[in-house]
Design an enzyme around this catalytic site. Structure first.
Site, PDB file in Angstrom:
ATOM      1  N   ARG A   1     -51.570  20.539 -45.337  1.00  8.85           N
ATOM      2  CA  ARG A   1     -52.324  19.684 -44.893  1.00  8.85           C
ATOM      3  C   ARG A   1     -51.551  18.079 -44.930  1.00  8.85           C
ATOM      4  O   ARG A   1     -51.581  17.096 -44.318  1.00  8.85           O
ATOM      5  CB  ARG A   1     -53.746  19.436 -45.688  1.00  8.85           C
ATOM      6  CG  ARG A   1     -54.789  18.227 -45.540  1.00  8.85           C
ATOM      7  CD  ARG A   1     -55.080  18.061 -44.023  1.00  8.85           C
ATOM      8  NE  ARG A   1     -55.438  19.004 -43.125  1.00  8.85           N
ATOM      9  CZ  ARG A   1     -54.975  19.019 -41.884  1.00  8.85           C
ATOM     10  NH1 ARG A   1     -54.463  17.796 -41.558  1.00  8.85           N
ATOM     11  NH2 ARG A   1     -55.129  19.817 -41.191  1.00  8.85           N
TER      12      ARG A   1
ATOM     13  N   LYS B   1     -49.617  -5.656 -39.492  1.00 11.18           N
ATOM     14  CA  LYS B   1     -50.883  -4.914 -39.421  1.00 11.18           C
ATOM     15  C   LYS B   1     -50.687  -3.699 -39.518  1.00 11.18           C
ATOM     16  O   LYS B   1     -51.135  -2.705 -38.653  1.00 11.18           O
ATOM     17  CB  LYS B   1     -51.769  -5.472 -38.124  1.00 11.18           C
ATOM     18  CG  LYS B   1     -51.903  -6.944 -37.984  1.00 11.18           C
ATOM     19  CD  LYS B   1     -52.696  -7.278 -37.109  1.00 11.18           C
ATOM     20  CE  LYS B   1     -53.068  -9.016 -36.926  1.00 11.18           C
ATOM     21  NZ  LYS B   1     -53.847  -9.198 -35.631  1.00 11.18           N
TER      22      LYS B   1
ATOM     23  N   LYS C   1     -47.223 -20.575 -38.674  1.00 10.41           N
ATOM     24  CA  LYS C   1     -48.340 -20.502 -38.001  1.00 10.41           C
ATOM     25  C   LYS C   1     -49.316 -21.778 -38.022  1.00 10.41           C
ATOM     26  O   LYS C   1     -48.712 -22.658 -38.455  1.00 10.41           O
ATOM     27  CB  LYS C   1     -49.428 -19.490 -38.350  1.00 10.41           C
ATOM     28  CG  LYS C   1     -48.687 -17.869 -38.239  1.00 10.41           C
ATOM     29  CD  LYS C   1     -49.719 -16.942 -38.609  1.00 10.41           C
ATOM     30  CE  LYS C   1     -48.941 -15.656 -38.563  1.00 10.41           C
ATOM     31  NZ  LYS C   1     -49.818 -14.435 -38.770  1.00 10.41           N
TER      32      LYS C   1
ATOM     33  N   GLU D   1     -45.039 -19.979 -33.991  1.00  9.17           N
ATOM     34  CA  GLU D   1     -46.397 -19.372 -33.137  1.00  9.17           C
ATOM     35  C   GLU D   1     -46.773 -20.799 -32.426  1.00  9.17           C
ATOM     36  O   GLU D   1     -47.225 -21.914 -32.965  1.00  9.17           O
ATOM     37  CB  GLU D   1     -47.446 -18.876 -34.076  1.00  9.17           C
ATOM     38  CG  GLU D   1     -48.539 -18.576 -33.359  1.00  9.17           C
ATOM     39  CD  GLU D   1     -49.529 -17.884 -33.940  1.00  9.17           C
ATOM     40  OE1 GLU D   1     -49.152 -17.055 -34.985  1.00  9.17           O
ATOM     41  OE2 GLU D   1     -50.784 -18.315 -33.860  1.00  9.17           O
TER      42      GLU D   1
ATOM     43  N   ASP E   1     -48.961 -16.939 -28.430  1.00 13.41           N
ATOM     44  CA  ASP E   1     -49.945 -16.174 -28.777  1.00 13.41           C
ATOM     45  C   ASP E   1     -51.210 -16.412 -27.807  1.00 13.41           C
ATOM     46  O   ASP E   1     -51.657 -17.629 -27.491  1.00 13.41           O
ATOM     47  CB  ASP E   1     -50.389 -16.788 -30.278  1.00 13.41           C
ATOM     48  CG  ASP E   1     -51.227 -15.505 -30.890  1.00 13.41           C
ATOM     49  OD1 ASP E   1     -51.236 -14.393 -30.550  1.00 13.41           O
ATOM     50  OD2 ASP E   1     -52.336 -16.217 -31.397  1.00 13.41           O
TER      51      ASP E   1
END
Lengths: 282, 282, 282, 282, 282, 282
Positions: free
Chosen positions: A103, A138, A170, A200, A221
């Site tokens: 597993r 992320k 940002k 950005e 973006d």
């Protein structure tokens, strides 16, 4: 670009942790009760879906940490495209160790192969354009090293690995400083000479202000493709361009067609489905 | 059934690990360069999709490990259904700590809320039948404690947590012993009196052999619903029934309608998409 | 450029480790035998030499991990120049905790202040030239995060933090590939778009080959200053220039005068003498 | 006195920590990009300065943790005096592993050899007197076990390893108790029968009070050599004498000539320059 | 001799480890199911047997790591003699945290109090003789720091804490070197000046050889009391004497009467029964 | 029921921790000073008392972590009954490694064999009745996995391993909910389908209320044997019965004669005397 394996010493702590999580305080009580210590087992890790393999070393270690004498032979190394019924690796040795480790081995292999596959799908979707697919921060907490590796296995490129290895400016950073120009300047002063700066921007006026600044990459973006086309033209090769936002298999070719250098996707790490892989007896 | 939080002392190691992964060897070099130490920030964690919240304590700890003075107030505790624009929690305090901790907080919260949401969707799909949705050991390596918690937050029930806390007899175990009857007997002898035994069967003849055995649960694996109906009838309440295989939002109601007690799904933990949640300035 | 503190959560493991190393299996048996539990102590960390402070947060944590109620007030924050008798911080509280924590606090503070001071001395030596002093990976094993921070406290700039956050192509890499051009091209293909590439060259013909390559920094290793002058001219601002080799307080101004952008020194981290700091009772 | 190696199991955590610090989250991206997996390398660790070797087992482990198949053969074991161009060890095997492990291996070896060399220099300086050179607790945080070993490799002797393994009574301890006599008595009562007691005195009247007390060692701190001579005479062999303060290569012989048994130096651990050692291709 | 507490930072890792061992991967599922989050609890740790308390700080931490707001007030600090029904500490706060932490708190407290009590019983048995009771290295693996502390709480004295903080020469050491004299000399050469040397002898001829050697303690192993009397006389105060072997509550007074300075017992740490302590609601 | 070994990967952290605890910061300074590196040793682990062996793998690992080349051959595997002079295992190899590892090996082996022996004695005492002896959570903090294993080696059965793997409803839980019936119902709702529920009752009226409830085991706490007889009759096989309280070698047969299924004892783990085992030279 060839894929380089991560050293076992970096992988072992992940596998050890996952095994102790699964073995708990008593080990595999089912297998211990039912499988004789001396019984042998022979079989294979087999793909049940089409996709790209990643994590075979982690699967190997899951068995080897339980029993170093298990033979594990790789057929389809990381980065290989597999189809249903393809044998990824063959395994033989103690039945107990194989069944107990199954597993954990599959959890690593199917999770990372899922990421590699999702990446590969975007990479294929981009063709024939030059844009490269890359990841973001992320990632699943604690597994970034492995998931970024899986992105490479899928043919993708890596964005920064943490908050410490590149500057990404940002909107809230800019707001705190007052202007894009001041923000970039202060970042350049602060950063070491091997640290890249990415900025950005959300619209073309912002981009216009950035054109003469000492940045390495501009992150465009959430721009419509029509705006991306203009942005790429404005940049004119001064620095690399990266597009982000609403990237998926349906949109990626159009984004790539705008001429951007990089297309970054969070979903390839945070929302990839596993690649279905099983352990079959021979 | 109410949801109980896990103690912070169990959660902190996960958050500490994720933060050190993200901070690397130099910390958040962008924020350190651009945001003044004294600057304050005020805002909220906001849902961008409909779903179920899980992991709010991990998000809180991501900020508090960086700065214990940050105020963090929960609006939608774990287990709450949220809709786009719903405020999950409000945050105020040092701008640096909030911006630096944002990604780790969101990575935990969106990953676990994604699992809670996938679980919740199956739970809703089961209604009006009595069957409970449960998870498997197909979890992300190292995060099982958290992901099983997220399943509970989504209204699901937990299968065993590891190889050590319950017996699950599968085909290779039976093959090694020779018969279902012998396998169950040996497992019963071996296990402590608080250890439950579940037996996996693939067809009705196997089930017939199991009917008089001292097991607690039978796992009906990959059976068509017509077979499940017969199986449930054969069992007749002797022990709990669990169905697995090809469980998804489209199939779950029909499976539940067969009268099984539990329906287990691997995909709610291994392939859930994240729940999109953002950090917005107030 | 202002100096940003590292978060306490990154520093605490270092201090905890150092304290357990010093407390061993029985704690401070001298202090426990001789100093009453209720006795108070008041005093200060005082410089005994001229230099630059670094590591005050580690000193504070050494006392606070032993007793969170100790008052610790910083007079000369990290990055400050101190002279003999300057009070760096005042301390008051439990005499036992102060005396027990003293050595660990001083070992961190004097070691890192030694590095900051050595860096500062080179930084001063460079003036009035523009060159910035930077460090290398020649750090004390396990303490790189702290030592690189001390370099920043001393006014220096940081080179890469590890083998993973920038590409540095050396002679054995070039030998393996066959040419500088191929090496840079292969590195560029392999690396993410935020990864910088530095190329080490030992002579001007190598540099000539590098001039049109997509690198970010050239490392001019062990070149006489006359050669450095020519090298800087050849580069002509195409990329940053870094000089290394035989950098010390006697040579640094002449190296800086060649016009290089960066001067890297291993000795500021691997061979700095401590800054003498003591703990004096008030 | 021969030097005993520390068991590998005590050294491995240090090396593992240093390697993960250097490999970060992506490993050696330069070497992975440029050196073929199959390429071999052959060479040697070579001294570039005269000094004493310490840390060869750590250097070996740096390579072996990356690749257990690397051959590593020691020419000059720890404690050996080496001169420029002396081969300390030969290495052959995977080029990637050697190049990737090089910096960690050298950081350990040059740091500890620096300490061994500084110690050795004082030891040589003491001759022909009987005094032994010893260390203090002024070590690099977290590395005390290794640095104390390096002192032994350089021919020095070890002072206590922590606050827990011997009693050292200083002025603030005495002040808290009220008198030297009471302090020693209370320490003797408190300590186990295998715990030695050392008393620090700053002047001869203090020493006079100590003469009849049950101590094992007296620390004569910062005394001029003329005072040391008198002190040694006063002690008359009742217990061991240790001199500390302003110990360096210029002063050590005169201090030794006073007849003290031990001379302790903080600088051999906290301010030793590294021994320059390189990795040369064969 | 007063008992000094170990710093919380040394105790916390033990308690954290024990709590995670008990909480497993799901926490206290009984209490979470049945006790409301807001319910309060008030009660006390109460002795059910006569004995000596040790480990109260560990008990406190077991509750505080689960919930820092629990009030915990100590009535009978470590080292106190308690009788049945004596309240050792009172507790109030969250019912969940108290009930969940109870077993870990009691496991520490009853185990260490058992050791303190066994020690205390021997210490009382020795009176009116001067001999002090001490421990050995026969401790529960991983808990030596705590068990040696419990010995001190019981009025005992500590033998060495490990293989590294004192020399203890046994028969196999002597055999390897060839003679007691050579063994002691080599040990003296090898050890630092604060390291004590103890020599184990089994009979009077061996002791005779040891009389002029530079040792600190002689261990008289397994000698009949009549032999011990002669041994103590032979030693005549040259060094401390320690008796070991067959030490128990029935034999200890007779051994003490021989005049030995120390009596060491393995059973006080390796075979002490717990002191029965319970948690009673107020 | 045969005894299954725990995987080495689960045991190694315990042994590594115990060895580092014993080796401290300088290793075995006695052996290093006196035993030549090349000296060999040959001997055996020998029982000095009658009892049951448990922990032989931990003893083996204590030697192998110090020196993997030591030969270690097991004569009496875990679970074997041994008598004085029985050889449990033979050992040969480096004298240093054997002598250094001896105490850690013996501390594990004698502690766990003590628990196995205490368990075995109760198991023998129960005969000819069917009752099985089991343990509790009253284990030494941090060693539960090993001590529960030792109980199995002694022929006992394991109770739950932590607060997370089974429900045990006690009086304070019932008080919080209001009634036994409600408590069991709420627990059943809350728990996963593989989680067993045990209910503690103190008297027959409580038992009467429990008879129709969905529990798996009833714990009959501190009941006189006459009451136990009635309780077993009342239960009539509806669920398993477990007796606890005042269980010892004198009472266990009478308790077993009441017909209970399980008899649980805390003292087999918290108060077992060690089994005396020595390391003898051949």
């Amino acid at each position: 670009m060839t894929l380089s394996p991560l050293p076992d010493m970096l992988l072992e702590p992940f596998v050890h942790n996952a095994l102790t999580e699964d073995l708990g305080r008593a080990g595999d009580i089912t297998t211990d009760a039912l499988i004789p210590l001396s019984q042998k087992w022979k079989g294979a890790l087999v793909a049940r879906q089409t996709g790209v393999v990643a994590g075979i070393d982690l699967a190997r270690l899951a068995f080897h940490l339980l029993d170093p004498s298990i033979r594990f032979s790789v057929n389809k190394p990381d980065g290989s495209v597999v189809r249903p019924k393809d044998i990824i690796a063959t395994i033989s040795g103690s039945a107990r160790a194989v069944i107990t480790g199954e597993r954990v081995a599959l959890n690593f292999l199917s999770h990372l192969s899922g990421i590699a596959t999702a990446t590969h799908n975007l990479v294929q979707g981009v063709k024939p354009h030059k844009a490269r697919v890359c990841c973001t921060r992320k990632t699943t907490p604690g597994l970034r090293m492995l998931e970024k590796y899986a992105v490479r296995a899928g043919g993708g490129s890596n964005h920064r690995f943490g908050l410490d290895d590149a500057i990404l400016i940002k909107d809230n950073h800019i707001a705190a400083v007052g202007s894009v120009t001041k923000a970039v300047q202060r970042a350049r002063d602060h950063a070491g000479h091997l640290v890249s700066i990415e900025l950005e921007v959300d619209n073309l006026p912002q981009l216009a202000e950035a054109l003469e600044l000492p940045i390495n990459v501009v992150l465009l973006d959430n721009m419509p493709t029509s705006t991306l086309v203009k942005a790429v033209k404005m940049v004119g090769g001064r620095f690399k361009t990266e597009a982000s936002g609403r990237v998926n298999i349906d949109t990626v070719k159009a984004i790539a067609a705008t001429g951007v250098d990089y297309i970054s996707s969070g979903s390839i790490t945070h929302s990839a489905q596993i690649l279905d892989i099983g352990l079959d007896e021979a």
